[in-house]
Design a protein around this motif. Structure first.
Motif, PDB file in Angstrom:
ATOM      1  N   ARG A 265      37.247  40.528  38.852  1.00 12.63           N
ATOM      2  CA  ARG A 265      37.247  41.723  38.007  1.00 12.63           C
ATOM      3  C   ARG A 265      36.197  42.726  38.499  1.00 12.63           C
ATOM      4  N   GLY A 266      36.553  43.998  38.446  1.00 12.03           N
ATOM      5  CA  GLY A 266      35.617  45.058  38.806  1.00 12.03           C
ATOM      6  C   GLY A 266      35.430  45.251  40.296  1.00 12.03           C
ATOM      7  N   ARG A 267      36.262  44.615  41.112  1.00 17.62           N
ATOM      8  CA  ARG A 267      36.081  44.686  42.562  1.00 17.62           C
ATOM      9  C   ARG A 267      36.257  46.114  43.075  1.00 17.62           C
ATOM     10  N   ASN A 268      37.311  46.779  42.635  1.00 17.93           N
ATOM     11  CA  ASN A 268      37.571  48.138  43.125  1.00 17.93           C
ATOM     12  C   ASN A 268      36.464  49.105  42.731  1.00 17.93           C
ATOM     13  N   LEU A 269      35.964  48.970  41.500  1.00 17.59           N
ATOM     14  CA  LEU A 269      34.880  49.839  41.046  1.00 17.59           C
ATOM     15  C   LEU A 269      33.626  49.619  41.879  1.00 17.59           C
ATOM     16  N   VAL A 270      33.320  48.363  42.170  1.00 17.34           N
ATOM     17  CA  VAL A 270      32.128  48.063  42.957  1.00 17.34           C
ATOM     18  C   VAL A 270      32.273  48.587  44.378  1.00 17.34           C
TER      19      VAL A 270
ATOM     20  N   VAL B 271      33.976  51.189  45.406  1.00 19.80           N
ATOM     21  CA  VAL B 271      33.798  52.639  45.380  1.00 19.80           C
ATOM     22  C   VAL B 271      32.326  53.000  45.197  1.00 19.80           C
ATOM     23  N   THR B 272      31.647  52.297  44.274  1.00 18.64           N
ATOM     24  CA  THR B 272      30.249  52.595  43.995  1.00 18.64           C
ATOM     25  C   THR B 272      29.355  52.298  45.193  1.00 18.64           C
TER      26      THR B 272
END
Length: 247
Positions: free
Chosen positions: A57-62, A64-65
């Motif tokens: 979970r949250g891989r894409n957000l991380v 990008v960040t």
């Protein structure tokens, strides 16, 4: 070439080692900044990387960040922080932590993602809890990539910590900054050589630690898994060719 010869002569002069602003005191300061930065970065990145790698979970957000953080100009970001907090150690450490987290975080969650899912399913089948799977299965198998991320992060911090002189701190970067300010190119080359030697020495030490800590079977198994995935052929959808009508 005369500058390089003079730089090596300056470095090997015993008088330049133990003086107040000599090689040893500034090397210790450089390592201190690196250690503080890496400690904070590991506290942030390792738990977050374990969570992302285990749950997905949250891989894409991380991604990008962290990509945006890598694109930040280090010196410009440092000057921006200084405008609000002033000169000192902690503005510099904040900038270094932002630089250190992305490769460390990528190494952790990539290592856990590289663990074979069948191994994790087998661990669940024998009754292991999620924490036991992380601690006893995923982390040991992902250790090569985790340590690789730590090595990459440490090298970036050591190389970039040369800008500490711009905020009133010391470190080996002071030789480089003072040399450029005074147009003493020999002193500037001294700073560049010392930072490069320190980075190589620390990387060699971390490589030795990695070799001692990681079992050979784990390292070979991880390399084999990555190689197999990279060579796996991509399946393309079947193409239907329409018959050619005559006349």
């Amino acid at each position: 070439m005369n500058f390089f010869a003079e730089a090596f002569a300056w470095i090997f002069d015993p008088a330049h080692f133990a003086m107040v602003n000599g090689i040893w005191p500034r090397t210790v300061d450089h390592l201190f900044y690196t250690a503080v930065t890496m400690l904070i970065a590991m506290v942030i990145a390792i738990p977050l990387g374990l969570l992302i790698g285990h749950t997905g979970r949250g891989r894409n957000l991380v991604i990008v960040t962290t990509s945006a953080a890598r694109a930040l100009p280090t010196l410009g970001f440092l000057l921006f922080i200084i405008l609000f907090s002033g000169l000192g150690l902690w503005p510099f450490v904040i900038v270094m932590v932002v630089l250190a987290v992305p490769p460390l975080l990528a190494g952790v969650y990539s290592g856990l993602e590289g663990v074979d899912r069948q191994t994790i399913d087998a661990a669940r089948a024998v009754g292991m809890s999620e924490w036991q799977i992380i601690g006893r299965v995923e982390i040991p198998l992902a250790l090569p990539l985790i340590l690789g991320g730590i090595r990459s992060s440490v090298l970036q911090v050591i190389a970039t910590a040369t800008i500490a002189g711009y905020v009133g701190l010391t470190g080996l970067g002071r030789f480089l900054i003072e040399g450029l300010a005074l147009r003493d190119y020999t002193l500037a080359i001294v700073g560049a050589i010392l930072v490069a030697v320190l980075a190589l020495a620390v990387d060699g030490l971390l490589a030795l630690i990695q070799r001692l800590v990681v079992p050979r079977g784990v390292s070979r198994g991880m390399a084999r898994t990555i190689s197999t995935r990279s060579r796996r052929p991509t399946r393309l959808p079947a193409m239907t060719v329409a018959p050619i009508k005559e006349g």
